[in-house]
Design a protein around this motif. Sequence first.
Motif, short mmCIF file in Angstrom:
data_model
loop_
_atom_site.label_atom_id
_atom_site.label_comp_id
_atom_site.label_asym_id
_atom_site.label_seq_id
_atom_site.Cartn_x
_atom_site.Cartn_y
_atom_site.Cartn_z
N ASP A 170 68.55 69.40 75.84
CA ASP A 170 67.44 68.66 75.24
C ASP A 170 67.62 67.16 75.43
N ARG A 171 68.88 66.71 75.37
CA ARG A 171 69.16 65.28 75.52
C ARG A 171 70.58 65.10 76.06
N ILE A 172 70.71 64.29 77.09
CA ILE A 172 72.03 63.94 77.60
C ILE A 172 72.15 62.42 77.66
N MET A 173 73.40 61.95 77.70
CA MET A 173 73.67 60.52 77.85
C MET A 173 74.63 60.33 79.00
N VAL A 174 74.35 59.32 79.81
CA VAL A 174 75.21 58.98 80.95
C VAL A 174 75.70 57.56 80.77
N TRP A 175 77.02 57.37 80.83
CA TRP A 175 77.60 56.03 80.78
C TRP A 175 77.89 55.55 82.19
N GLY A 176 77.40 54.36 82.53
CA GLY A 176 77.70 53.74 83.80
C GLY A 176 78.27 52.35 83.58
N ILE A 179 76.72 49.47 81.09
CA ILE A 179 77.57 48.57 80.32
C ILE A 179 77.53 47.14 80.84
N SER A 180 77.64 46.96 82.15
CA SER A 180 77.69 45.60 82.68
C SER A 180 76.37 45.21 83.34
N ARG A 181 76.24 43.93 83.61
CA ARG A 181 75.04 43.40 84.26
C ARG A 181 75.03 43.67 85.76
N GLY A 182 76.17 44.04 86.32
CA GLY A 182 76.25 44.22 87.77
C GLY A 182 76.16 42.91 88.52
N ASP A 183 76.56 41.82 87.87
CA ASP A 183 76.31 40.49 88.42
C ASP A 183 77.32 40.05 89.49
N ALA A 184 78.27 40.93 89.84
CA ALA A 184 79.16 40.61 90.97
C ALA A 184 78.69 41.30 92.24
N GLY A 185 77.66 42.10 92.15
CA GLY A 185 77.22 42.90 93.29
C GLY A 185 76.21 42.22 94.17
N TYR A 186 76.57 41.08 94.78
CA TYR A 186 75.63 40.39 95.67
C TYR A 186 76.35 39.96 96.94
N CYS A 187 75.61 39.94 98.04
CA CYS A 187 76.18 39.57 99.33
C CYS A 187 75.56 38.31 99.90
N ARG A 188 74.68 37.65 99.15
CA ARG A 188 74.10 36.38 99.56
C ARG A 188 74.39 35.33 98.48
N PRO A 189 74.89 34.17 98.85
CA PRO A 189 75.20 33.14 97.84
C PRO A 189 73.98 32.78 96.98
N GLU A 190 72.80 32.79 97.58
CA GLU A 190 71.61 32.39 96.82
C GLU A 190 71.22 33.41 95.75
N TRP A 191 71.82 34.57 95.78
CA TRP A 191 71.53 35.58 94.76
C TRP A 191 72.39 35.42 93.51
N HIS A 239 71.44 58.28 69.57
CA HIS A 239 70.76 59.25 70.44
C HIS A 239 71.24 60.68 70.23
N ARG A 240 72.48 60.89 69.77
CA ARG A 240 73.02 62.20 69.46
C ARG A 240 72.82 63.20 70.61
N PRO A 241 73.35 62.88 71.77
CA PRO A 241 73.16 63.75 72.94
C PRO A 241 73.94 65.06 72.80
N GLN A 242 73.44 66.09 73.45
CA GLN A 242 74.16 67.36 73.50
C GLN A 242 75.33 67.29 74.46
N ALA A 243 75.24 66.41 75.44
CA ALA A 243 76.31 66.25 76.42
C ALA A 243 76.39 64.78 76.83
N LEU A 244 77.62 64.31 77.00
CA LEU A 244 77.89 62.96 77.48
C LEU A 244 78.54 63.05 78.85
N PHE A 245 78.10 62.23 79.79
CA PHE A 245 78.67 62.16 81.13
C PHE A 245 79.31 60.79 81.30
N THR A 246 80.59 60.77 81.62
CA THR A 246 81.34 59.52 81.69
C THR A 246 82.09 59.42 83.02
N LEU A 247 82.66 58.25 83.26
CA LEU A 247 83.41 58.02 84.49
C LEU A 247 84.87 58.42 84.32
N GLY A 248 85.56 58.64 85.46
CA GLY A 248 86.93 59.13 85.43
C GLY A 248 87.95 58.08 85.80
#
Length: 232
Positions: A5-11, A39-51, A102-111
């Motif tokens: 019915d409800r799942i949660m994914v942590w990234g 969790i994070s803004r992903g603000d290190a993921g750029y390949c152009r200085p202007e970004w 959110h009370r998910p029935q299942a949580l998916f996390t990183l290893g």
Amino acid sequence: MRTFDRIMVWGAHPDDEIIMGGTIAAQADAGCEVVVVTISRGDAGYCRPEWAQTIAEQRREEAAACDRILGISERVFLGWPDQGVRHDWELTRRLIEQLRRHRPQALFTLGPEDRNRDHSAVFEMTDEIVWQAGEDILADHGTPYTVPLVFIYHGHAGMGPSIEVDVTPWAARKAQAWLSQTTQVEMLPRIRERMAKLAQLQEQGGVETERFVIYPRVVLSDFPALPEGADA
């Protein structure tokens, strides 16, 4: 596969959830509410200085595109700096709040088997957060809730027991979700070639599977709790 019915994914970053994008799409199509916590803004993921000053907003827009493609119901951005995810008490509280809300029935996390420190940090904090969320503490952070099932969807090499799920019917949408992450495709152009093959997989008779490892401290009381038809 079993439908929740409800799942949660942590990234740790925007786009981490696409690793299990086929399962997300399958669950969403079956009526499951899918909540992604980024969790994070992903603000290190750029390949152009202007970004440098715009990448966080760009990745938010890409995440919204991913949500539409895969059928993600809600995405929560916690705003931590990229390469700055750590097991600390402030982040622990925020994730406890999300589980209780959110009370998910299942949580998916990183290893743990991952050279990206942000990914392995998420694994390191999972056990404490799942435990603390179920305790009668932090009363202003929601009503206690213990998620019954926890799976690791990435960084689980050599770990088990595992479940392999056939997501071939959703492979093309998974490819589309990856390609919607335009800043990341430019940074890692090999994604484009791999996704072109994935998009045509079903037409060519191929099979796409996603592997999940049961979190070590999860106690399974009955086999039906596992996705139906999955190969252990």
